[in-house]
Design a protein around this motif. Structure first.
Motif, PDB file in Angstrom:
ATOM      1  N   ASP A  53       0.846  -1.192   0.000  1.00  0.00           N
ATOM      2  CA  ASP A  53       0.000   0.000   0.000  1.00  0.00           C
ATOM      3  C   ASP A  53       0.884   1.246   0.000  1.00  0.00           C
ATOM      4  OD1 ASP A  53      -1.839   1.973   0.320  1.00  0.00           O
ATOM      5  OD2 ASP A  53      -2.650   1.251   2.234  1.00  0.00           O
ATOM      6  N   PHE A  54       0.982   1.879  -1.175  1.00  0.00           N
ATOM      7  CA  PHE A  54       1.819   3.066  -1.303  1.00  0.00           C
ATOM      8  C   PHE A  54       1.055   4.361  -1.026  1.00  0.00           C
ATOM      9  CE2 PHE A  54       4.471   0.078  -3.713  1.00  0.00           C
ATOM     10  CZ  PHE A  54       5.698   0.341  -3.129  1.00  0.00           C
ATOM     11  N   SER A  55      -0.208   4.255  -0.645  1.00  0.00           N
ATOM     12  CA  SER A  55      -0.991   5.441  -0.260  1.00  0.00           C
ATOM     13  C   SER A  55      -1.757   5.164   1.026  1.00  0.00           C
ATOM     14  CB  SER A  55      -1.956   5.838  -1.382  1.00  0.00           C
ATOM     15  OG  SER A  55      -1.270   6.266  -2.523  1.00  0.00           O
ATOM     16  N   PRO A  56      -1.070   4.761   2.106  1.00  0.00           N
ATOM     17  CA  PRO A  56      -1.798   4.429   3.344  1.00  0.00           C
ATOM     18  C   PRO A  56      -2.493   5.629   3.955  1.00  0.00           C
ATOM     19  CG  PRO A  56       0.566   4.522   3.764  1.00  0.00           C
ATOM     20  CD  PRO A  56       0.386   4.603   2.272  1.00  0.00           C
ATOM     21  N   GLU A  57      -2.051   6.843   3.597  1.00  0.00           N
ATOM     22  CA  GLU A  57      -2.666   8.053   4.148  1.00  0.00           C
ATOM     23  C   GLU A  57      -4.009   8.372   3.490  1.00  0.00           C
ATOM     24  OE1 GLU A  57      -0.522   9.360   0.487  1.00  0.00           O
ATOM     25  OE2 GLU A  57      -0.181   7.908   2.095  1.00  0.00           O
ATOM     26  N   ILE A  58      -4.293   7.737   2.349  1.00  0.00           N
ATOM     27  CA  ILE A  58      -5.543   7.989   1.634  1.00  0.00           C
ATOM     28  C   ILE A  58      -6.484   6.816   1.873  1.00  0.00           C
ATOM     29  CG2 ILE A  58      -6.626   8.429  -0.601  1.00  0.00           C
ATOM     30  CD1 ILE A  58      -3.973   9.493  -1.609  1.00  0.00           C
ATOM     31  N   LYS A  59      -7.559   7.064   2.579  1.00  0.00           N
ATOM     32  CA  LYS A  59      -8.540   6.004   2.816  1.00  0.00           C
ATOM     33  C   LYS A  59      -9.388   5.773   1.574  1.00  0.00           C
ATOM     34  CE  LYS A  59      -6.868   5.627   6.835  1.00  0.00           C
ATOM     35  NZ  LYS A  59      -5.884   4.550   7.050  1.00  0.00           N
ATOM     36  N   HIS A  60      -9.844   6.847   0.968  1.00  0.00           N
ATOM     37  CA  HIS A  60     -10.453   6.781  -0.351  1.00  0.00           C
ATOM     38  C   HIS A  60     -10.396   8.162  -0.960  1.00  0.00           C
ATOM     39  CE1 HIS A  60     -14.189   8.926   0.653  1.00  0.00           C
ATOM     40  NE2 HIS A  60     -14.186   8.261   1.780  1.00  0.00           N
ATOM     41  N   GLN A  61     -10.384   8.228  -2.289  1.00  0.00           N
ATOM     42  CA  GLN A  61     -10.363   9.514  -2.966  1.00  0.00           C
ATOM     43  C   GLN A  61     -11.772  10.076  -3.003  1.00  0.00           C
ATOM     44  OE1 GLN A  61      -7.707  11.157  -3.817  1.00  0.00           O
ATOM     45  NE2 GLN A  61      -8.940  12.884  -4.472  1.00  0.00           N
ATOM     46  N   GLY A  62     -11.905  11.365  -2.748  1.00  0.00           N
ATOM     47  CA  GLY A  62     -13.217  11.989  -2.663  1.00  0.00           C
ATOM     48  C   GLY A  62     -14.007  11.887  -3.955  1.00  0.00           C
ATOM     49  N   LEU A  64     -18.236  10.817  -5.496  1.00  0.00           N
ATOM     50  CA  LEU A  64     -19.128   9.667  -5.505  1.00  0.00           C
ATOM     51  C   LEU A  64     -18.618   8.549  -6.399  1.00  0.00           C
ATOM     52  CD1 LEU A  64     -21.808   8.461  -4.567  1.00  0.00           C
ATOM     53  CD2 LEU A  64     -22.924   9.640  -6.476  1.00  0.00           C
ATOM     54  N   GLY A  65     -18.029   8.928  -7.551  1.00  0.00           N
ATOM     55  CA  GLY A  65     -17.543   7.901  -8.463  1.00  0.00           C
ATOM     56  C   GLY A  65     -16.486   7.016  -7.831  1.00  0.00           C
ATOM     57  N   GLN A  66     -15.462   7.656  -7.212  1.00  0.00           N
ATOM     58  CA  GLN A  66     -14.402   6.870  -6.581  1.00  0.00           C
ATOM     59  C   GLN A  66     -14.895   6.180  -5.325  1.00  0.00           C
ATOM     60  OE1 GLN A  66     -11.236   6.396  -7.842  1.00  0.00           O
ATOM     61  NE2 GLN A  66     -11.101   4.865  -6.232  1.00  0.00           N
ATOM     62  N   LEU A  67     -15.772   6.858  -4.567  1.00  0.00           N
ATOM     63  CA  LEU A  67     -16.307   6.234  -3.360  1.00  0.00           C
ATOM     64  C   LEU A  67     -17.062   4.958  -3.695  1.00  0.00           C
ATOM     65  CD1 LEU A  67     -16.835   6.275  -0.319  1.00  0.00           C
ATOM     66  CD2 LEU A  67     -18.818   7.744  -0.753  1.00  0.00           C
ATOM     67  N   GLY A  68     -17.798   4.990  -4.803  1.00  0.00           N
ATOM     68  CA  GLY A  68     -18.516   3.788  -5.220  1.00  0.00           C
ATOM     69  C   GLY A  68     -17.594   2.616  -5.479  1.00  0.00           C
ATOM     70  N   MET A  69     -16.381   2.923  -5.977  1.00  0.00           N
ATOM     71  CA  MET A  69     -15.428   1.858  -6.257  1.00  0.00           C
ATOM     72  C   MET A  69     -14.793   1.308  -4.978  1.00  0.00           C
ATOM     73  SD  MET A  69     -15.874   1.497  -9.366  1.00  0.00           S
ATOM     74  CE  MET A  69     -14.655   0.226  -9.661  1.00  0.00           C
ATOM     75  N   GLU A  70     -15.034   1.964  -3.839  1.00  0.00           N
ATOM     76  CA  GLU A  70     -14.553   1.459  -2.560  1.00  0.00           C
ATOM     77  C   GLU A  70     -15.559   0.500  -1.912  1.00  0.00           C
ATOM     78  OE1 GLU A  70     -11.693   1.829  -1.185  1.00  0.00           O
ATOM     79  OE2 GLU A  70     -10.830   3.368  -2.467  1.00  0.00           O
ATOM     80  N   LEU A  71     -16.763   0.449  -2.443  1.00  0.00           N
ATOM     81  CA  LEU A  71     -17.810  -0.364  -1.837  1.00  0.00           C
ATOM     82  C   LEU A  71     -17.880  -1.701  -2.553  1.00  0.00           C
ATOM     83  CD1 LEU A  71     -20.551   2.397  -1.469  1.00  0.00           C
ATOM     84  CD2 LEU A  71     -18.880   1.648   0.239  1.00  0.00           C
ATOM     85  N   GLY A  72     -17.567  -2.755  -1.835  1.00  0.00           N
ATOM     86  CA  GLY A  72     -17.459  -4.069  -2.447  1.00  0.00           C
ATOM     87  C   GLY A  72     -18.714  -4.512  -3.161  1.00  0.00           C
ATOM     88  N   PHE A  73     -19.883  -4.252  -2.582  1.00  0.00           N
ATOM     89  CA  PHE A  73     -21.109  -4.737  -3.207  1.00  0.00           C
ATOM     90  C   PHE A  73     -21.404  -4.005  -4.516  1.00  0.00           C
ATOM     91  CE2 PHE A  73     -22.731  -1.124  -0.867  1.00  0.00           C
ATOM     92  CZ  PHE A  73     -23.779  -0.648  -1.632  1.00  0.00           C
ATOM     93  N   LEU A  74     -20.966  -2.726  -4.625  1.00  0.00           N
ATOM     94  CA  LEU A  74     -21.139  -2.012  -5.880  1.00  0.00           C
ATOM     95  C   LEU A  74     -20.142  -2.472  -6.935  1.00  0.00           C
ATOM     96  CD1 LEU A  74     -21.895   1.663  -4.799  1.00  0.00           C
ATOM     97  CD2 LEU A  74     -23.478  -0.031  -5.710  1.00  0.00           C
TER      98      LEU A  74
END
Length: 273
Positions: A53-62, A64-74
């Protein structure tokens, strides 16, 4: 080369020795099973779920599009439902002139590695990674994304392909590493496009290619209202081709092909010597 620990794929030490560097200072890395440390600035990069993990400081990029890609069911519904709807609205692809088969054909024609591995940048759930692996083999392709959920899905689809977590604007790879880089249906999601393309130019070998699928900005005022709404809601952007070409030139790359039906934008550029 990989090893498996607890069902997770881990890179063998030799796999990334000549590829990965500190994304911040480009120094070499000391590697342990659960932590990589920069020999220069001493930043630490954990190995999480078998992924460096080369971006441990980033939990997710702001956005809706990127947030959706963080949700496993989506992510599980991405290829079947989400992506086609997004491409239809953002790319004015209501006539479905852009098909998955056309996307694959473009990759297979234009990805031309110049003596190095292929990076699938912002690989998502691995749909285009799979196409690259089928052409070049698992040992020649690396998947890279910021989303853990997407990387899990990519690992399921491409179990023998090395994967790395990080962000596209500070790539953890040495100069002149890749023979080719692909970025399909992702450039519109990533902030600071000129910086991303500079990183692509830095890490490509001379003569190496970048292939990209993204979206043109609609010239129609009426359709631009819809496209602009999608941009605001999803935190994405469509592009003017003149801007793309200027950013590529600034990164020591030249366009070699521009195509794509409707508002879909498929382009290829080559790094100059």
């Amino acid at each position: 080369m990989h090893t498996r620990t607890g069902g997770l794929i881990l890179f063998a030490v030799t796999t990334l020795t000549d590829l990965c560097v500190c994304p911040h200072c480009h120094s070499s890395l000391d590697r342990a099973p659960d932590l990589w440390r920069c020999t220069g600035c001493q930043r630490e990069y954990p190995v999480t779920e078998g992924l460096v993990d080369f971006s441990p400081e980033i939990k997710h990029q702001g956005g809706l599009g990127q947030l959706g890609m963080e949700l496993g069911f989506l992510v599980r519904f991405y290829e079947r439902l989400w992506r086609p709807a997004f491409v239809r609205s953002m790319g004015r692809n209501w006539n479905r002139a852009l098909t998955p088969e056309l996307e694959d054909a473009y990759l297979l024609e234009h990805v031309k590695p110049a003596g190095g591995p292929v990076l699938d940048l912002a690989c998502g759930a691995g749909r285009w990674t799979r196409t690259l692996v089928q052409r070049f083999g698992s040992s020649e392709v690396i998947g890279f994304d910021l989303s853990f959920a997407s990387l899990r899905a990519c690992r399921t689809a491409n179990p023998d392909t090395p994967l790395v977590r990080g962000n596209a604007w500070t790539l953890p790879f040495a100069d002149d590493t890749f023979g080719a880089i692909n970025c399909s249906n992702s450039l519109q999601l990533i902030p600071d496009t000129p910086r991303v393309l500079r990183e692509v130019g830095r890490t490509l070998k001379p003569g190496g290619t970048i292939t990209c699928f993204t979206f043109r900005r609609s010239p129609s005022r009426r359709y631009r209202l819809l496209q602009g709404t999608v941009e605001r809601v999803m935190s994405v952007r469509a592009f003017q081709m003149d801007d793309i070409e200027r950013w590529l030139n600034a990164a020591n790359m030249e366009l070699t092909d521009v195509s794509g039906p409707n508002l879909a934008l498929l382009f290829t550029a080559r790094k100059l010597a």
